[in-house]
Design a protein around this motif. Structure first.
Motif, mmCIF file in Angstrom:
data_model
loop_
_atom_site.group_PDB
_atom_site.id
_atom_site.type_symbol
_atom_site.label_atom_id
_atom_site.label_comp_id
_atom_site.label_asym_id
_atom_site.label_seq_id
_atom_site.Cartn_x
_atom_site.Cartn_y
_atom_site.Cartn_z
ATOM 1 N N HIS A 9 73.329 -20.662 43.745
ATOM 2 C CA HIS A 9 71.706 -21.352 43.196
ATOM 3 C C HIS A 9 70.895 -20.834 43.712
ATOM 4 C CE1 HIS A 9 75.287 -22.710 40.952
ATOM 5 N NE2 HIS A 9 74.531 -22.896 40.401
ATOM 6 N N PRO A 11 67.666 -18.812 44.854
ATOM 7 C CA PRO A 11 66.032 -18.375 43.944
ATOM 8 C C PRO A 11 66.149 -16.796 44.100
ATOM 9 C CG PRO A 11 64.875 -20.027 45.368
ATOM 10 C CD PRO A 11 66.046 -19.693 45.976
ATOM 11 N N GLU A 12 66.474 -16.418 45.179
ATOM 12 C CA GLU A 12 66.501 -14.796 45.819
ATOM 13 C C GLU A 12 67.924 -14.176 46.246
ATOM 14 O OE1 GLU A 12 62.808 -17.283 46.929
ATOM 15 O OE2 GLU A 12 64.631 -16.809 48.242
ATOM 16 N N PRO A 44 65.169 -12.183 41.935
ATOM 17 C CA PRO A 44 65.534 -13.130 41.476
ATOM 18 C C PRO A 44 67.003 -13.167 41.408
ATOM 19 C CG PRO A 44 64.164 -12.321 39.724
ATOM 20 C CD PRO A 44 64.052 -11.658 40.871
ATOM 21 N N TYR A 48 66.700 -17.220 38.425
ATOM 22 C CA TYR A 48 65.793 -16.828 38.531
ATOM 23 C C TYR A 48 65.278 -16.204 37.416
ATOM 24 C CZ TYR A 48 66.018 -21.284 41.744
ATOM 25 O OH TYR A 48 66.379 -22.401 41.829
ATOM 26 N N GLN A 49 65.887 -15.215 36.851
ATOM 27 C CA GLN A 49 64.331 -14.293 36.572
ATOM 28 C C GLN A 49 64.101 -14.258 35.496
ATOM 29 O OE1 GLN A 49 68.412 -11.583 35.103
ATOM 30 N NE2 GLN A 49 69.093 -10.911 36.741
ATOM 31 N N SER A 52 64.028 -16.900 32.448
ATOM 32 C CA SER A 52 64.545 -18.258 32.557
ATOM 33 C C SER A 52 63.058 -19.212 32.924
ATOM 34 C CB SER A 52 65.115 -17.401 34.369
ATOM 35 O OG SER A 52 65.678 -19.216 34.635
ATOM 36 N N PHE A 54 63.317 -21.187 35.491
ATOM 37 C CA PHE A 54 63.265 -21.285 36.746
ATOM 38 C C PHE A 54 62.358 -20.032 37.141
ATOM 39 C CE2 PHE A 54 66.709 -24.229 35.798
ATOM 40 C CZ PHE A 54 66.632 -25.031 36.725
ATOM 41 N N ASN A 55 61.971 -19.432 36.294
ATOM 42 C CA ASN A 55 61.054 -18.448 37.003
ATOM 43 C C ASN A 55 59.794 -17.960 37.527
ATOM 44 O OD1 ASN A 55 59.598 -15.301 36.069
ATOM 45 N ND2 ASN A 55 61.124 -15.096 36.873
ATOM 46 N N TYR A 58 60.774 -19.568 40.919
ATOM 47 C CA TYR A 58 60.797 -18.167 42.094
ATOM 48 C C TYR A 58 59.095 -17.079 42.162
ATOM 49 C CZ TYR A 58 61.672 -13.148 42.703
ATOM 50 O OH TYR A 58 61.869 -11.922 43.290
#
Length: 78
Positions: A9, A11-12, A44, A48-49, A52, A54-55, A58
């Protein structure tokens, strides 16, 4: 395996790596592999892509770290 799930999980892809001692041996846990780390690529992870929710987290994280100033050959995927 909680440690594996935890780093999955991150980010990178290149930071999603951890080591642990298991039965007196070092075990590498890298759910996205080590290729990006050794090729100096920051990408990502699945959560995080670009498409997403969540991008933006990131992008903010990668930008604030200023890794390109330290490693000028680093490739950043934003």
């Amino acid at each position: 395996m909680e440690a594996y799930d935890g780093v999955a999980h991150f980010p990178e892809t290149q930071t999603a790596v951890t080591l642990r001692l298991h039965n007196k041996e070092i075990e590498i846990l890298a759910p996205y592999g080590l290729k990006d780390l050794f090729e100096m690529k920051v990408k990502p992870t699945t959560l995080y892509q670009n498409d997403s929710y969540f991008n933006s987290l990131y992008i903010e994280r990668v930008t604030s770290k200023q890794w390109k100033k330290i490693w000028d050959k680093l490739s950043l995927e934003i």
